[in-house]
Design a protein around this motif. Structure first.
Motif, PDB file in Angstrom:
ATOM      1  N   GLY A  22       0.823  -1.199   0.000  1.00 17.49           N
ATOM      2  CA  GLY A  22       0.000   0.000   0.000  1.00 17.49           C
ATOM      3  C   GLY A  22       0.854   1.244   0.000  1.00 17.49           C
ATOM      4  O   GLY A  22       2.031   1.212   0.360  1.00 17.49           O
ATOM      5  N   LEU A  23       0.240   2.326  -0.418  1.00 14.68           N
ATOM      6  CA  LEU A  23       0.927   3.613  -0.407  1.00 14.68           C
ATOM      7  C   LEU A  23       0.905   4.186   1.007  1.00 14.68           C
ATOM      8  O   LEU A  23      -0.018   3.908   1.771  1.00 14.68           O
ATOM      9  N   PRO A  24       1.890   4.999   1.339  1.00 17.47           N
ATOM     10  CA  PRO A  24       1.872   5.633   2.665  1.00 17.47           C
ATOM     11  C   PRO A  24       0.644   6.526   2.823  1.00 17.47           C
ATOM     12  O   PRO A  24       0.214   7.174   1.859  1.00 17.47           O
ATOM     13  N   LEU A  25       0.086   6.558   4.005  1.00 20.72           N
ATOM     14  CA  LEU A  25      -1.105   7.372   4.265  1.00 20.72           C
ATOM     15  C   LEU A  25      -0.660   8.775   4.663  1.00 20.72           C
ATOM     16  O   LEU A  25      -0.734   9.178   5.828  1.00 20.72           O
ATOM     17  N   VAL A  26      -0.175   9.508   3.690  1.00 23.68           N
ATOM     18  CA  VAL A  26       0.284  10.879   3.867  1.00 23.68           C
ATOM     19  C   VAL A  26      -0.304  11.710   2.732  1.00 23.68           C
ATOM     20  O   VAL A  26      -0.828  11.157   1.753  1.00 23.68           O
ATOM     21  N   SER A  27      -0.184  13.033   2.835  1.00 22.66           N
ATOM     22  CA  SER A  27      -0.793  13.899   1.820  1.00 22.66           C
ATOM     23  C   SER A  27      -0.142  13.764   0.444  1.00 22.66           C
ATOM     24  O   SER A  27      -0.790  14.034  -0.560  1.00 22.66           O
ATOM     25  N   ALA A  28       1.123  13.358   0.385  1.00 20.97           N
ATOM     26  CA  ALA A  28       1.812  13.191  -0.901  1.00 20.97           C
ATOM     27  C   ALA A  28       2.472  11.810  -0.935  1.00 20.97           C
ATOM     28  O   ALA A  28       3.694  11.686  -0.792  1.00 20.97           O
ATOM     29  N   PRO A  29       1.678  10.745  -1.125  1.00 14.04           N
ATOM     30  CA  PRO A  29       2.238   9.394  -1.021  1.00 14.04           C
ATOM     31  C   PRO A  29       3.310   9.082  -2.063  1.00 14.04           C
ATOM     32  O   PRO A  29       4.290   8.404  -1.754  1.00 14.04           O
ATOM     33  N   PHE A  30       3.159   9.567  -3.287  1.00  7.12           N
ATOM     34  CA  PHE A  30       4.165   9.275  -4.314  1.00  7.12           C
ATOM     35  C   PHE A  30       5.477   9.987  -4.005  1.00  7.12           C
ATOM     36  O   PHE A  30       6.555   9.459  -4.272  1.00  7.12           O
ATOM     37  N   ALA A  31       5.400  11.169  -3.409  1.00  6.59           N
ATOM     38  CA  ALA A  31       6.612  11.885  -3.003  1.00  6.59           C
ATOM     39  C   ALA A  31       7.314  11.140  -1.874  1.00  6.59           C
ATOM     40  O   ALA A  31       8.549  11.053  -1.853  1.00  6.59           O
ATOM     41  N   ALA A  32       6.542  10.570  -0.945  1.00  7.78           N
ATOM     42  CA  ALA A  32       7.140   9.813   0.156  1.00  7.78           C
ATOM     43  C   ALA A  32       7.845   8.563  -0.362  1.00  7.78           C
ATOM     44  O   ALA A  32       8.956   8.234   0.072  1.00  7.78           O
ATOM     45  N   VAL A  33       7.224   7.866  -1.306  1.00  8.62           N
ATOM     46  CA  VAL A  33       7.847   6.685  -1.909  1.00  8.62           C
ATOM     47  C   VAL A  33       9.109   7.109  -2.645  1.00  8.62           C
ATOM     48  O   VAL A  33      10.160   6.473  -2.542  1.00  8.62           O
ATOM     49  N   ALA A  34       9.011   8.209  -3.389  1.00  7.95           N
ATOM     50  CA  ALA A  34      10.160   8.710  -4.143  1.00  7.95           C
ATOM     51  C   ALA A  34      11.326   9.002  -3.212  1.00  7.95           C
ATOM     52  O   ALA A  34      12.472   8.614  -3.490  1.00  7.95           O
ATOM     53  N   ALA A  35      11.064   9.671  -2.099  1.00  6.43           N
ATOM     54  CA  ALA A  35      12.129  10.009  -1.156  1.00  6.43           C
ATOM     55  C   ALA A  35      12.787   8.754  -0.598  1.00  6.43           C
ATOM     56  O   ALA A  35      14.013   8.695  -0.452  1.00  6.43           O
TER      57      ALA A  35
END
Length: 173
Positions: A22-35
């Motif tokens: 699953g994607l992180p439950l944050v406001s910008a999940p794709f940015a969190a994955v990218a980081a």
């Protein structure tokens, strides 16, 4: 067999591993994955889109826990529908707003006469009855019999999971 150009590279595999639960439950999940992967948000989105276009990913979507949302009357409705009409009628049943998934399956006669399956969700079984009646009305005289298999617990909802990078292969030798 997939073309070599369709194969996932090491970055694609890392991206799949980072998102498969699953994607992180944050406001910008794709940015969190990218980081976490040392990529840009744009690269993550582009790679996911490319993998989807190549058929490596079927879809990206939310999988809500309907029990926690209060939808506890979940029933797989099963229908014995005339074979000459089942595909067209199945399309119409699957388009109903309260049907989450609908598919054809072979009968297993003499014990299992059903060939059309449609999942309905409601807060109570009484709330599900009008939904089931609507399906029955849509199927009309093409339907010979039906039943409802009520869920008694939530099942694990996951797809394929890749092993961690560097883990030994689980393939038979």
């Amino acid at each position: 067999m997939p073309d070599a150009a369709d194969a996932a590279d090491s970055t694609d595999l890392a991206l799949i591993r980072a998102t498969q639960a699953g994607l992180p439950l944050v406001s910008a999940p794709f940015a969190a994955v990218a980081a976490a992967l040392g990529l840009t948000e744009t690269e993550v989105i582009a790679r996911l889109a490319a993998m989807q276009a190549r058929g490596m990913l079927r879809r990206i979507g939310a999988v809500p826990n309907h029990y926690r949302l209060g939808w506890r009357a979940n029933g797989m409705t099963v229908w014995d529908v005339n074979d000459a009409r089942v595909e067209a009628l199945g399309e119409r049943v699957g388009a109903l707003p309260f049907v989450s998934h609908c598919y054809l399956r072979p009968r297993r006669l003499p014990h299992w006469p059903y060939n059309l399956f449609a999942m309905v969700h409601a807060r109570t079984r009484a709330d599900a009855v009008p939904q089931i009646e609507r399906i029955a009305a849509l199927l009309g005289d093409a339907c010979r019999a039906h039943d409802v298999l009520w869920s008694t617990r939530i099942l694990k909802k996951t797809g394929l999971r890749l092993p961690p990078a560097g883990a030994a292969s689980q393939e038979p030798r």
